[in-house]
Design an enzyme around this catalytic site. Structure first.
Site, PDB file in Angstrom:
ATOM      1  N   CYS A   1      39.702  35.525  41.994  1.00  0.00           N
ATOM      2  CA  CYS A   1      40.483  34.737  42.957  1.00  0.00           C
ATOM      3  C   CYS A   1      41.303  35.629  43.870  1.00  0.00           C
ATOM      4  O   CYS A   1      42.018  35.152  44.735  1.00  0.00           O
ATOM      5  CB  CYS A   1      41.324  33.665  42.280  1.00  0.00           C
ATOM      6  SG  CYS A   1      42.939  34.154  41.702  1.00  0.00           S
TER       7      CYS A   1
ATOM      8  N   CYS B   1      46.455  34.122  43.723  1.00  0.00           N
ATOM      9  CA  CYS B   1      47.220  33.675  42.566  1.00  0.00           C
ATOM     10  C   CYS B   1      48.667  34.159  42.641  1.00  0.00           C
ATOM     11  O   CYS B   1      48.899  35.355  42.744  1.00  0.00           O
ATOM     12  CB  CYS B   1      46.599  34.212  41.280  1.00  0.00           C
ATOM     13  SG  CYS B   1      44.911  33.683  41.043  1.00  0.00           S
TER      14      CYS B   1
ATOM     15  N   CYS C   1      39.436  30.545  39.108  1.00  0.00           N
ATOM     16  CA  CYS C   1      38.415  31.176  39.940  1.00  0.00           C
ATOM     17  C   CYS C   1      38.447  30.476  41.299  1.00  0.00           C
ATOM     18  O   CYS C   1      39.147  29.477  41.465  1.00  0.00           O
ATOM     19  CB  CYS C   1      37.024  31.162  39.308  1.00  0.00           C
ATOM     20  SG  CYS C   1      36.243  29.559  39.100  1.00  0.00           S
TER      21      CYS C   1
END
Length: 141
Positions: free
Chosen positions: A85, A89, A11
């Site tokens: 996120c 990522c 997160c």
């Protein structure tokens, strides 16, 4: 013996949702899953309300520190669970990705964070059942 599955929880601040998910996965898997967590913009400390609601479940995350998400963590993981996120990522072929839409517990009260915690626990239990379907039935010889 087969390799233990590795799960990465991500997160933004690595201070609430991902820390609770990692805590549940570590606790519920009994060490049968390697667990990591990270954040795209890690906070300075774990959310104290997240610590408190996890303590209610008998899971201690007080010693955890928000960590910066690394490319190596993603590369080493069998499953990457993101929680808001966004595009931060990195993606690698062969890695399973899931995005769990969860309310951010930042700035929320204990009563507001408990349902988030319970939602996370249910999702972790379902993931654990997928990752280790036969483990519960194994008989030691």
């Amino acid at each position: 013996m087969t390799k233990k599955p590795t799960v990465l929880f991500v997160c933004v601040h690595n201070a609430g949702r991902s820390q609770m998910a990692a805590g549940f996965m570590k606790g519920l898997s009994g060490g049968r899953v390697d667990v990591m967590s990270g954040g795209s913009e890690p906070g300075s400390a774990i959310n104290p309300v997240a610590v408190a609601v996890m303590a209610e479940e008998g899971i201690d995350i007080t010693g955890n520190v928000p960590q910066l998400l690394t490319t190596d963590q993603v590369r080493e993981s069998d499953v990457v669970i993101t929680m808001g996120c966004g595009d931060a990522c990195p993606v690698f072929p062969g890695t399973r990705y899931e995005d769990w839409e969860l309310v951010d517990p930042a700035g929320k009260t204990l009563d507001e964070v408990r349902p988030i915690r319970d939602d996370i626990r249910g999702r972790v239990q379902a993931l654990l059942a997928e990752l280790l379907p036969a483990e519960a039935d194994e008989v030691l010889s």
